[in-house]
Scaffold this active site. Sequence first.
Site, PDB file in Angstrom:
ATOM      1  CB  SER A 443      -0.905   0.102   1.232  1.00 42.30           C
ATOM      2  OG  SER A 443      -1.100  -1.098   1.840  1.00 42.30           O
ATOM      3  CG  HIS A 464      -3.277  -1.095  -3.439  1.00 43.30           C
ATOM      4  ND1 HIS A 464      -3.812   0.153  -3.262  1.00 43.30           N
ATOM      5  CD2 HIS A 464      -3.101  -1.591  -2.196  1.00 43.30           C
ATOM      6  CE1 HIS A 464      -3.953   0.398  -1.972  1.00 43.30           C
ATOM      7  NE2 HIS A 464      -3.536  -0.651  -1.304  1.00 43.30           N
ATOM      8  CD  GLU A 476      -4.806   2.712  -6.240  1.00 44.94           C
ATOM      9  OE1 GLU A 476      -4.665   2.192  -5.110  1.00 44.94           O
ATOM     10  OE2 GLU A 476      -4.796   3.932  -6.396  1.00 44.94           O
ATOM     11  CG  ASN A 514      -4.447   3.947   0.478  1.00 44.83           C
ATOM     12  OD1 ASN A 514      -5.634   3.861   0.784  1.00 44.83           O
ATOM     13  ND2 ASN A 514      -3.637   2.910   0.491  1.00 44.83           N
TER      14      ASN A 514
HETATM   15  P1  NAD Z   1      -0.498  -9.480   7.549  1.00 45.97           P
HETATM   16  O1  NAD Z   1       0.488  -9.168   8.589  1.00 45.97           O
HETATM   17  O2  NAD Z   1      -1.884  -9.855   7.937  1.00 45.97           O
HETATM   18  O3  NAD Z   1       0.044 -10.643   6.624  1.00 45.97           O
HETATM   19  C1  NAD Z   1       1.358 -10.757   6.179  1.00 45.97           C
HETATM   20  C2  NAD Z   1       1.671 -12.238   6.073  1.00 45.97           C
HETATM   21  O4  NAD Z   1       2.927 -12.404   5.426  1.00 45.97           O
HETATM   22  C3  NAD Z   1       1.778 -12.934   7.432  1.00 45.97           C
HETATM   23  O5  NAD Z   1       0.945 -14.066   7.447  1.00 45.97           O
HETATM   24  C4  NAD Z   1       3.247 -13.333   7.494  1.00 45.97           C
HETATM   25  O6  NAD Z   1       3.453 -14.542   8.210  1.00 45.97           O
HETATM   26  C5  NAD Z   1       3.592 -13.482   6.046  1.00 45.97           C
HETATM   27  N1  NAD Z   1       5.024 -13.375   5.790  1.00 45.97           N
HETATM   28  C6  NAD Z   1       5.879 -12.486   6.302  1.00 45.97           C
HETATM   29  N2  NAD Z   1       7.121 -12.717   5.820  1.00 45.97           N
HETATM   30  C7  NAD Z   1       7.034 -13.772   4.970  1.00 45.97           C
HETATM   31  C8  NAD Z   1       7.959 -14.480   4.169  1.00 45.97           C
HETATM   32  N3  NAD Z   1       9.233 -14.138   4.142  1.00 45.97           N
HETATM   33  N4  NAD Z   1       7.505 -15.491   3.422  1.00 45.97           N
HETATM   34  C9  NAD Z   1       6.197 -15.833   3.452  1.00 45.97           C
HETATM   35  N5  NAD Z   1       5.274 -15.200   4.203  1.00 45.97           N
HETATM   36  C10 NAD Z   1       5.688 -14.175   4.954  1.00 45.97           C
HETATM   37  O7  NAD Z   1      -0.518  -8.225   6.571  1.00 45.97           O
HETATM   38  P2  NAD Z   1      -1.638  -7.780   5.531  1.00 45.97           P
HETATM   39  O8  NAD Z   1      -2.517  -6.789   6.171  1.00 45.97           O
HETATM   40  O9  NAD Z   1      -2.204  -8.977   4.897  1.00 45.97           O
HETATM   41  O10 NAD Z   1      -0.764  -6.975   4.480  1.00 45.97           O
HETATM   42  C11 NAD Z   1       0.041  -7.598   3.531  1.00 45.97           C
HETATM   43  C12 NAD Z   1       0.441  -6.624   2.452  1.00 45.97           C
HETATM   44  O11 NAD Z   1      -0.725  -6.069   1.878  1.00 45.97           O
HETATM   45  C13 NAD Z   1       1.246  -5.424   2.943  1.00 45.97           C
HETATM   46  O12 NAD Z   1       2.160  -5.097   1.945  1.00 45.97           O
HETATM   47  C14 NAD Z   1       0.214  -4.345   3.090  1.00 45.97           C
HETATM   48  O13 NAD Z   1       0.748  -3.054   2.961  1.00 45.97           O
HETATM   49  C15 NAD Z   1      -0.682  -4.656   1.943  1.00 45.97           C
HETATM   50  N6  NAD Z   1      -2.052  -4.139   2.049  1.00 45.97           N
HETATM   51  C16 NAD Z   1      -2.724  -4.194   3.221  1.00 45.97           C
HETATM   52  C17 NAD Z   1      -4.011  -3.722   3.306  1.00 45.97           C
HETATM   53  C18 NAD Z   1      -4.778  -3.796   4.596  1.00 45.97           C
HETATM   54  O14 NAD Z   1      -5.829  -3.163   4.700  1.00 45.97           O
HETATM   55  N7  NAD Z   1      -4.337  -4.564   5.574  1.00 45.97           N
HETATM   56  C19 NAD Z   1      -4.626  -3.189   2.160  1.00 45.97           C
HETATM   57  C20 NAD Z   1      -3.928  -3.176   0.969  1.00 45.97           C
HETATM   58  C21 NAD Z   1      -2.640  -3.644   0.924  1.00 45.97           C
END
Ligand code: NAD
Length: 731
Positions: A443, A464, A476, A514
Amino acid sequence: MTEFHYATDADGIATITWDVPGKSMNVMSFDGLRELDACIDKVLSDPAVKGAIITSGKDDFAGGMDLNVLAEMRDQAGDNPAQGIFDGVMSTHQLLRKIERAGMDPKTLKGGKPIVAALPGTAMGIGLELPLACHRIIAADNPKARIGLPEIMVGLFPGGGGTIRLAYKLGAMAASPFLLEGKAQDPQKTKAAGIIDEVVAPDQLLARAKEWVLGAKDADLVKPWDAKGYKVPGGAPYHPAGFMTFVGASAMVHSKTFGVYPAAKALLSAVYEGLQVPFDTALKIEARYFTQLMMNPSSGAMVRSLFVNKQALEKGANRPDVPDERVKKVGVLGAGMMGAGIAYVSANAGIEVVLIDASQEAADKGKAYSTGILDKGIKRKKVTEDKKAQVLGRINATTDYAALEGCDLIIEAVFEDMGVKAEVTKKAEAVIPADAIYASNTSTLPISELAKASARPEQFIGIHFFSPVDKMLLVEIIKGEMTGERAVAKSLDYVRQIRKTPIVVNDARFFYANRCIIPYINEGMRLLKEGAAPALVDNAARLLGFPVGPLQLVDETSLDLGAKIAKATKAAMGNEYPDEAVDEVVFWMVDEGRLGRKSNAGFFDYDEAGKRLGYWQGLADRFERLEDQPELAEVKNRLMMAQVLEAVRALEEGVLEDIREGDVGAVLGWGFAPWSGGPFSWLDILGAGRAVEICDDLEARFGPRFKAPQMLRDMAAKGETFYGRDAKAAA
Ligand code: NAD
């Protein structure tokens, strides 16, 4: 004839088959209306014809009116567009009324020819309004079919007699979920609601229709509203029960729309007035309100963004000209909140999924998210056990990167950390085919920076998603500096497969959505800090047509996320960072442990079940309330301008390349006042000149964040609108 086909059989039954060539679903066009009219004239004038069946040559009956027809009606009428629309609508009424009266003697109501609608599947909009004018509606027992009047969802109401016929048939109260909420149901439920008459086995549809026509008596052809002494179910508006319906409905409509959606109000007025006059006058009243609505710029903008342009984007309006890139096997890296959702929507669309996390437990938990959604679907009878097994069978939850072999698309959703993301990029690229496309769901991190970890930056892109992935309709797509056309095409084809709406933007801080949401919520927090009452801030947003106000939105997305983004932005921008005033609120809230809904404490207090109780008293203690609260109009202007100016800057800087994407993305991405059609449509309704005046005033009093972008100033000087100066978007 090309859209309606006419045939008669030995028993004197005419079959009128609607079958628009080259389309999978019938939609009503100008030509269609003319052809149908000619078919009805044949039925009524040919003494050898006893009656008629109107059906479809496709699996479904019809999807509705081609909304371009309405725009055409308006545009073709030259100087008097309102007259053009009114006349167009009235001629549709005449056609449907001709079907309904079917040549019967107006006094004795005898001698008409029976006309039955036989619906093989979905019948929406005019696809139901036409059957409602027939003497009987028989539908095939097709549980996938949807029958309803969804016009309200795009800012209109049923204007082909559907509003009046349904209200007369069911009564205002029973009709209201179908008219005011656009509720559509399967044939069995539609029959139970009293909208259609019969549901039969699909292979019996035409035989039963014919049987009915042959057996129909004069009395079967008389619509209740044409019979003497008809009383509308639930009572007319001046009846005590009917009166209560309208008091309740007006209040309900207002509490949902805050007066900014003209369609619901116009619909209610048409029904209220229509139920007090003879039926033909009621149709005229419906046509008048419909015309008034069509002339309201909000309706035009809603149709344009939520229907015409949304569809154009979904069909690939901005897709580069490269061959089909549909995805067969997707690798999802990170099975957290986002990864789990992405895995579900992909598998649900028939795509094989490899879902990877650092531990097997985390990967399994990610897959269990799909189980949860599917189980809910089973409970609500929307999903079968079989379908559940198929979807889950497509998700391979593992820690083994070797399983990514053969993936043609990777979507990375691991922690928001440059280092972690770079590491998984390298690990995945070691396994996936050389031509696979790699996307990050980041994001906040620049795609061009992330692409540096890739050996194939032209195959690297941003996809995204918004949270929760299975509910949010917008995706996006972000082009980095090196991103190539095939990566864009692949992303668009993928988004189409999962049936979401894409926008394609260039790489810049916070991309598009965003980038606009953050100034909106920040403006809300600034107002709070200045001493505005929090209810004034949130309610001003709701009065603008936003689903939730900025403070409530922060509670939903959490204050610690806000603090994290603020820290990262500050680190990246240094002295340029503009939001110190907001940080005072955010960091203080985090220090107080008030992280929002997730900690059951934020700008709002919550009870144990998570229900909002009211604004937290601590806010008033910390930020002294102004004796003289700001004017509502000013609060609205600040909240609105904070977002729309950012959208204009994104366009000016080339982050956005297409205003249609800016508008559709805003409405679907963050619920930007849907009645307005999006930020560019909103500015067009307001006028660039007036927008600049507001900006100048706000800039003088609140600082440079409200400075009117040069583009807007130039437009004001030339009297231009966004859609007026952009031929592609306007078309
Ligand atoms: P989260 O913490 O819920 O999930 C991340 C996952 O990645 C975890 O399960 C973790 O164990 C895993 N992980 C970490 N390192 C790893 C590795 N080396 N190999 C494999 N798995 C690994 O986070 P999230 O909210 O799902 O966000 C994930 C991505 O999506 C981020 O880049 C975030 O910016 C983006 N994002 C989040 C949102 C939101 O609203 N939460 C919206 C859009 C984009």
